[in-house]
Design a protein around this motif. Structure first.
Motif, PDB file in Angstrom:
ATOM      1  N   SER A   1       0.826  -1.204   0.000  1.00  0.00           N
ATOM      2  CA  SER A   1       0.000   0.000   0.000  1.00  0.00           C
ATOM      3  C   SER A   1       0.858   1.251   0.000  1.00  0.00           C
ATOM      4  O   SER A   1       0.608   2.199  -0.727  1.00  0.00           O
ATOM      5  N   ALA A   2       1.888   1.251   0.827  1.00  0.00           N
ATOM      6  CA  ALA A   2       2.789   2.406   0.879  1.00  0.00           C
ATOM      7  C   ALA A   2       3.496   2.586  -0.455  1.00  0.00           C
ATOM      8  O   ALA A   2       3.714   3.698  -0.911  1.00  0.00           O
ATOM      9  N   ARG A   3       3.827   1.465  -1.088  1.00  0.00           N
ATOM     10  CA  ARG A   3       4.489   1.534  -2.392  1.00  0.00           C
ATOM     11  C   ARG A   3       3.599   2.208  -3.421  1.00  0.00           C
ATOM     12  O   ARG A   3       4.026   3.081  -4.162  1.00  0.00           O
ATOM     13  N   LEU A   4       2.318   1.797  -3.445  1.00  0.00           N
ATOM     14  CA  LEU A   4       1.407   2.399  -4.405  1.00  0.00           C
ATOM     15  C   LEU A   4       1.166   3.865  -4.092  1.00  0.00           C
ATOM     16  O   LEU A   4       1.162   4.708  -4.972  1.00  0.00           O
ATOM     17  N   ALA A   5       0.984   4.189  -2.810  1.00  0.00           N
ATOM     18  CA  ALA A   5       0.753   5.582  -2.432  1.00  0.00           C
ATOM     19  C   ALA A   5       1.928   6.454  -2.835  1.00  0.00           C
ATOM     20  O   ALA A   5       1.761   7.541  -3.365  1.00  0.00           O
ATOM     21  N   SER A   6       3.146   5.944  -2.590  1.00  0.00           N
ATOM     22  CA  SER A   6       4.348   6.693  -2.963  1.00  0.00           C
ATOM     23  C   SER A   6       4.400   6.902  -4.467  1.00  0.00           C
ATOM     24  O   SER A   6       4.738   7.971  -4.954  1.00  0.00           O
ATOM     25  N   SER A   7       4.035   5.848  -5.208  1.00  0.00           N
ATOM     26  CA  SER A   7       4.037   5.945  -6.662  1.00  0.00           C
ATOM     27  C   SER A   7       3.049   6.997  -7.154  1.00  0.00           C
ATOM     28  O   SER A   7       3.359   7.811  -8.020  1.00  0.00           O
ATOM     29  N   LEU A   8       1.844   6.983  -6.561  1.00  0.00           N
ATOM     30  CA  LEU A   8       0.819   7.933  -6.981  1.00  0.00           C
ATOM     31  C   LEU A   8       1.212   9.364  -6.654  1.00  0.00           C
ATOM     32  O   LEU A   8       1.025  10.278  -7.452  1.00  0.00           O
ATOM     33  N   GLU A   9       1.757   9.568  -5.447  1.00  0.00           N
ATOM     34  CA  GLU A   9       2.159  10.905  -5.057  1.00  0.00           C
ATOM     35  C   GLU A   9       3.292  11.409  -5.947  1.00  0.00           C
ATOM     36  O   GLU A   9       3.332  12.575  -6.341  1.00  0.00           O
ATOM     37  N   SER A  10       4.248  10.516  -6.275  1.00  0.00           N
ATOM     38  CA  SER A  10       5.346  10.907  -7.155  1.00  0.00           C
ATOM     39  C   SER A  10       4.819  11.244  -8.549  1.00  0.00           C
ATOM     40  O   SER A  10       5.278  12.178  -9.187  1.00  0.00           O
ATOM     41  N   ALA A  11       3.830  10.469  -9.011  1.00  0.00           N
ATOM     42  CA  ALA A  11       3.238  10.735 -10.323  1.00  0.00           C
ATOM     43  C   ALA A  11       2.549  12.094 -10.332  1.00  0.00           C
ATOM     44  O   ALA A  11       2.658  12.854 -11.293  1.00  0.00           O
ATOM     45  N   ASN A  12       1.840  12.408  -9.239  1.00  0.00           N
ATOM     46  CA  ASN A  12       1.184  13.715  -9.150  1.00  0.00           C
ATOM     47  C   ASN A  12       2.204  14.840  -9.245  1.00  0.00           C
ATOM     48  O   ASN A  12       2.018  15.821  -9.960  1.00  0.00           O
ATOM     49  N   SER A  13       3.288  14.712  -8.500  1.00  0.00           N
ATOM     50  CA  SER A  13       4.330  15.731  -8.522  1.00  0.00           C
ATOM     51  C   SER A  13       4.968  15.842  -9.904  1.00  0.00           C
ATOM     52  O   SER A  13       5.286  16.927 -10.371  1.00  0.00           O
ATOM     53  N   PHE A  14       5.148  14.691 -10.535  1.00  0.00           N
ATOM     54  CA  PHE A  14       5.741  14.659 -11.875  1.00  0.00           C
ATOM     55  C   PHE A  14       4.889  15.448 -12.860  1.00  0.00           C
ATOM     56  O   PHE A  14       5.384  16.334 -13.573  1.00  0.00           O
ATOM     57  N   TRP A  15       3.579  15.177 -12.890  1.00  0.00           N
ATOM     58  CA  TRP A  15       2.705  15.861 -13.831  1.00  0.00           C
ATOM     59  C   TRP A  15       2.551  17.328 -13.475  1.00  0.00           C
ATOM     60  O   TRP A  15       2.519  18.193 -14.357  1.00  0.00           O
ATOM     61  N   LEU A  16       2.458  17.618 -12.206  1.00  0.00           N
ATOM     62  CA  LEU A  16       2.327  19.011 -11.796  1.00  0.00           C
ATOM     63  C   LEU A  16       3.568  19.807 -12.193  1.00  0.00           C
ATOM     64  O   LEU A  16       3.485  20.950 -12.633  1.00  0.00           O
ATOM     65  N   SER A  17       4.737  19.178 -12.049  1.00  0.00           N
ATOM     66  CA  SER A  17       5.978  19.838 -12.435  1.00  0.00           C
ATOM     67  C   SER A  17       5.987  20.147 -13.938  1.00  0.00           C
ATOM     68  O   SER A  17       6.337  21.252 -14.358  1.00  0.00           O
ATOM     69  N   LEU A  18       5.565  19.156 -14.745  1.00  0.00           N
ATOM     70  CA  LEU A  18       5.534  19.371 -16.197  1.00  0.00           C
ATOM     71  C   LEU A  18       4.564  20.483 -16.571  1.00  0.00           C
ATOM     72  O   LEU A  18       4.875  21.354 -17.393  1.00  0.00           O
ATOM     73  N   ARG A  19       3.385  20.480 -15.952  1.00  0.00           N
ATOM     74  CA  ARG A  19       2.389  21.514 -16.279  1.00  0.00           C
ATOM     75  C   ARG A  19       2.867  22.889 -15.851  1.00  0.00           C
ATOM     76  O   ARG A  19       2.667  23.881 -16.560  1.00  0.00           O
ATOM     77  N   ARG A  20       3.472  22.946 -14.683  1.00  0.00           N
ATOM     78  CA  ARG A  20       3.930  24.243 -14.182  1.00  0.00           C
ATOM     79  C   ARG A  20       4.997  24.825 -15.100  1.00  0.00           C
ATOM     80  O   ARG A  20       4.993  26.008 -15.426  1.00  0.00           O
ATOM     81  N   ARG A  21       5.915  24.002 -15.549  1.00  0.00           N
ATOM     82  CA  ARG A  21       6.987  24.481 -16.419  1.00  0.00           C
ATOM     83  C   ARG A  21       6.436  24.851 -17.803  1.00  0.00           C
ATOM     84  O   ARG A  21       6.893  25.795 -18.425  1.00  0.00           O
ATOM     85  N   ALA A  22       5.441  24.081 -18.249  1.00  0.00           N
ATOM     86  CA  ALA A  22       4.808  24.432 -19.517  1.00  0.00           C
ATOM     87  C   ALA A  22       4.114  25.791 -19.399  1.00  0.00           C
ATOM     88  O   ALA A  22       4.212  26.635 -20.295  1.00  0.00           O
ATOM     89  N   ALA A  23       3.425  26.008 -18.291  1.00  0.00           N
ATOM     90  CA  ALA A  23       2.717  27.270 -18.080  1.00  0.00           C
ATOM     91  C   ALA A  23       3.692  28.441 -18.038  1.00  0.00           C
ATOM     92  O   ALA A  23       3.438  29.502 -18.620  1.00  0.00           O
ATOM     93  N   ILE A  24       4.802  28.254 -17.347  1.00  0.00           N
ATOM     94  CA  ILE A  24       5.809  29.315 -17.263  1.00  0.00           C
ATOM     95  C   ILE A  24       6.381  29.625 -18.641  1.00  0.00           C
ATOM     96  O   ILE A  24       6.543  30.785 -19.032  1.00  0.00           O
ATOM     97  N   ALA A  25       6.661  28.554 -19.407  1.00  0.00           N
ATOM     98  CA  ALA A  25       7.235  28.747 -20.747  1.00  0.00           C
ATOM     99  C   ALA A  25       6.259  29.456 -21.677  1.00  0.00           C
ATOM    100  O   ALA A  25       6.638  30.336 -22.454  1.00  0.00           O
ATOM    101  N   LEU A  26       4.987  29.105 -21.572  1.00  0.00           N
ATOM    102  CA  LEU A  26       3.989  29.641 -22.490  1.00  0.00           C
ATOM    103  C   LEU A  26       3.502  31.042 -22.114  1.00  0.00           C
ATOM    104  O   LEU A  26       2.832  31.699 -22.917  1.00  0.00           O
ATOM    105  N   THR A  27       3.817  31.493 -20.897  1.00  0.00           N
ATOM    106  CA  THR A  27       3.352  32.821 -20.464  1.00  0.00           C
ATOM    107  C   THR A  27       4.513  33.765 -20.183  1.00  0.00           C
ATOM    108  O   THR A  27       4.326  34.815 -19.565  1.00  0.00           O
TER     109      THR A  27
END
Length: 426
Positions: free
Chosen positions: A30-56
């Motif tokens: 369970s901890a493994r999956l939770a860690s994976s999901l949280e890391s995935a959230n951070s990964f996508w949020l990081s990509l979106r944030r950098r895309a937003a900064i680049a585009l604006t």
């Protein structure tokens, strides 16, 4: 040019965090999956944030802040530290959790590759590029919508201003005015029915739109199966309609048809001939003030009254905590026994379908009856039931109730939960 605006070192850091979460060998599943999901959230949020900064980057500070708040709230404006907890954020932050279909496809491919060491080593760069592209196009799509809405508001103000300002507007050519009136994603409305409008939208543009925050989980294996089936029925075209919701800020989300959009996205990659993926029939419901926040939920429920939506996925039926425990527990079981799960809800014995499993666990009130408070506790209970079922099917009497081939497969994979459903009520 836009891709150069990414901070490579910082992006690599988030890639590593994500991959560590994916490949963790922790004994606590369970901890493994939770860690994976949280890391995935951070990964996508990081990509979106950098895309937003680049585009604006050419906008003023105030304009940039206003646009980013509209498309992603505080998540795109907060400092670089991206610590999140999925359970706490699940219902509170739709921007964080719900991917666009293109992002969901990229996420699924990352997870598939990670389960095969050689495939990951071979394809990781291409897969990560696909993820970056998906995040970039999602943010670009949202920014185009917000700029369009901002223009509409400015025009609305101008229409009530002085005669001189009105005269200035008339100087625009008809072509320029028409171009501005066309929605950047939806184009011109082919019908406006008051409560909704009807458009023809490309499958590519639909894939960049986020899924509505209370939608059921996107299943990539289901979208793949649908794509394979569609290749056999091309002459039927694309039956049905994709339903979008537009909130008061102009943000679009897919409220019905996410797996069909996933299917079309996959077919689009294959350059399938004979299927018009540039003109997909779409209906758009716009948020109405008199309905408030329940408007989208009411539409979702109305659409799905005649469709096999699982009770667990109905908004307001299950608590966020119970839904999360069931979703994660079922996912853990599927990852443990992948050969015994089918994407079809009409799968044959002894296979299980994860959505049927999730809904049956909820209907049987397993969480409350057994006081299960974590996904790992649910997984342990499921494994216990599997052992009980294994013992049951050692008897000749029980063996007579299932086919020889079904029992043989269950024995081969040591998985017996798909042989019958009595164990849900143990």
């Amino acid at each position: 040019m836009v891709s150069r605006a990414y901070n490579s070192a910082s992006l690599l850091k988030h890639r590593i965090v994500f991959l560590q979460g994916q490949r963790s060998k922790s004994s606590d599943s369970s901890a493994r999956l939770a860690s994976s999901l949280e890391s995935a959230n951070s990964f996508w949020l990081s990509l979106r944030r950098r895309a937003a900064i680049a585009l604006t980057q050419t906008l003023s500070v105030d304009d940039k802040k206003a646009l980013l708040e509209k498309i992603g709230g505080k998540q795109l404006l907060q400092p670089e530290k991206l610590e999140v907890t999925r359970l706490q954020q699940e219902d509170d932050d739709p921007h964080l959790l719900k991917n666009s279909i293109a992002e969901a496809v990229a996420q699924a491919r990352m997870e598939e590759a990670q389960r095969q060491e050689k495939k990951w080593e071979k394809d990781k760069e291409a897969i990560l590029r696909e993820a970056e592209k998906a995040a970039m196009e999602r943010v670009a799509s949202q920014l185009r919508v917000q700029k369009f809405n901002q223009w509409q508001q400015e025009v609305g103000i101008a229409k009530t201003s002085s005669v001189m300002e009105k005269s200035a507007q008339k100087d625009e050519t008809q072509e320029e005015t028409q171009s501005k009136q066309e929605h950047p994603i939806l184009g011109m409305a082919h019908a406006s029915l008051g409560y909704k409008s009807v458009h023809l939208v490309s499958a590519k543009d639909l894939a960049d739109i986020p899924v509505w925050e209370k939608q059921r989980i996107y299943r990539h294996d289901r979208a793949k199966a649908m794509a394979q089936d569609k290749l056999k029925t091309m002459k039927l075209g694309m039956p049905g309609v994709i339903t979008l919701y537009e909130d008061r800020d102009g943000k679009l989300s897919i409220i019905d048809g996410q797996h069909r959009v996933g299917m079309m996205s996959l077919l689009n990659e294959q350059s399938v001939e004979g299927l018009d993926l540039d003109n997909v029939l779409v209906e758009v419901y716009k948020e109405l003030a008199e309905y408030g926040e329940d408007h989208a939920k009411d539409i979702f429920l109305e659409i799905n009254k005649a469709e096999p939506v699982k009770l667990l996925d109905m908004p307001g039926v299950a608590t966020a905590k119970d839904r999360t425990i069931i979703n994660r527990g079922a996912q853990l079981l599927m990852e443990r026994y992948p050969s015994m799960f089918s994407p079809s809800q009409k799968c044959r014995v002894p296979n299980l379908n994860i959505d049927n499993l999730r809904d049956a666990l909820f209907a049987a009130n397993v969480i409350k009856r057994h006081s299960l408070t974590t996904a790992s506790a649910l997984e342990a209970w499921l494994l216990e039931q599997n052992a009980i079922m294994e013992a049951k099917y050692q008897s000749d009497e029980a063996k007579k109730t299932v086919s020889v081939s079904a029992l043989a497969k269950a024995e081969t994979h040591s998985f017996y939960l798909g042989l019958d459903s009595s164990w849900y009520y143990h």
